[in-house]
Design an enzyme around this catalytic site. Structure first.
Site, PDB file in Angstrom:
ATOM      1  N   ASP A 188      -8.252  12.348  -6.018  1.00  0.00           N
ATOM      2  CA  ASP A 188      -8.091  13.731  -6.467  1.00  0.00           C
ATOM      3  C   ASP A 188      -8.878  13.935  -7.758  1.00  0.00           C
ATOM      4  O   ASP A 188      -9.511  13.009  -8.271  1.00  0.00           O
ATOM      5  CB  ASP A 188      -6.607  14.079  -6.627  1.00  0.00           C
ATOM      6  N   HIS A 207       1.620   3.607  -8.258  1.00  0.00           N
ATOM      7  CA  HIS A 207       0.435   4.320  -8.731  1.00  0.00           C
ATOM      8  C   HIS A 207      -0.305   3.506  -9.793  1.00  0.00           C
ATOM      9  O   HIS A 207      -1.538   3.501  -9.825  1.00  0.00           O
ATOM     10  CB  HIS A 207       0.825   5.695  -9.270  1.00  0.00           C
ATOM     11  N   TYR A 215      -1.288  12.668  -6.649  1.00  0.00           N
ATOM     12  CA  TYR A 215      -1.342  11.392  -5.931  1.00  0.00           C
ATOM     13  C   TYR A 215      -2.153  11.442  -4.640  1.00  0.00           C
ATOM     14  O   TYR A 215      -1.996  10.585  -3.771  1.00  0.00           O
ATOM     15  CB  TYR A 215       0.075  10.856  -5.655  1.00  0.00           C
ATOM     16  N   ALA A 216      -3.037  12.417  -4.503  1.00  0.00           N
ATOM     17  CA  ALA A 216      -3.899  12.522  -3.311  1.00  0.00           C
ATOM     18  C   ALA A 216      -5.076  11.559  -3.481  1.00  0.00           C
ATOM     19  O   ALA A 216      -6.199  11.954  -3.781  1.00  0.00           O
ATOM     20  CB  ALA A 216      -4.373  13.956  -3.112  1.00  0.00           C
ATOM     21  N   ASN A 217      -4.774  10.274  -3.301  1.00  0.00           N
ATOM     22  CA  ASN A 217      -5.750   9.217  -3.491  1.00  0.00           C
ATOM     23  C   ASN A 217      -5.558   8.181  -2.389  1.00  0.00           C
ATOM     24  O   ASN A 217      -4.430   7.908  -1.976  1.00  0.00           O
ATOM     25  CB  ASN A 217      -5.536   8.517  -4.838  1.00  0.00           C
ATOM     26  N   HIS A 222     -17.424  -6.003   5.644  1.00  0.00           N
ATOM     27  CA  HIS A 222     -16.031  -6.149   6.065  1.00  0.00           C
ATOM     28  C   HIS A 222     -15.141  -6.409   4.850  1.00  0.00           C
ATOM     29  O   HIS A 222     -15.446  -7.274   4.030  1.00  0.00           O
ATOM     30  CB  HIS A 222     -15.918  -7.288   7.070  1.00  0.00           C
TER      31      HIS A 222
END
Length: 139
Positions: free
Chosen positions: A28, A106, A128-130, A20
């Site tokens: 990316d 970021h 920024y595909a994270n 948990h």
């Protein structure tokens, strides 16, 4: 042979050992990955596998209670950001639980990846595909 969707042994092990609030990062192709953090590199070529494909598979195997995104993602890559939010909405409906969404800069995102148990690198080339997934519980 494993019957469920996720057949990558490293990710399967990672998901099965999450506790948990443990965190994993899906990124990316360009996100810097700290040396001290486990890297699971799925990238084959530009776009393969995609960010969304990877997200779908990981969501199919793990309970997520929170996600952390860079603020820049929604501004610079709005189409992929919206597609990601659609996946989170669908996951909330499937599991019947809310998933908290937090936005940070970021730079702060890159710092927070140091806390991740692992970083899964995709072939995604959209800026920024994270995402950082925070593990929830199934009960």
């Amino acid at each position: 042979m494993k019957k469920s969707t996720l057949i990558n042994s490293e990710i399967s092990y990672l998901v099965s050992t999450l506790g948990h609030t443990d965190e994993i990062t899906i990124c990316d192709a360009g996100l810097p990955i700290p040396d001290e953090t486990q890297r699971i590199d799925l990238a084959l070529t530009h776009g393969v596998p995609s960010f969304i494909e990877t997200i779908k598979v990981i969501l199919s195997e793990s309970q997520v209670e929170g996600v952390v995104l860079a603020e820049e993602f929604k501004v610079v890559s709005p189409s992929l950001h919206d597609a990601f939010l659609s996946e989170i909405e669908a996951e909330q409906e499937r599991c019947g639980k809310n998933i908290t969404i937090t936005y940070i800069s970021h730079e702060a995102f890159k710092d927070q990846t140091r806390q991740s148990r692992a970083v899964v690198r995709t072939g995604e080339c959209t800026p920024y595909a994270n995402v950082i997934f925070q593990a929830g519980v199934v009960f």
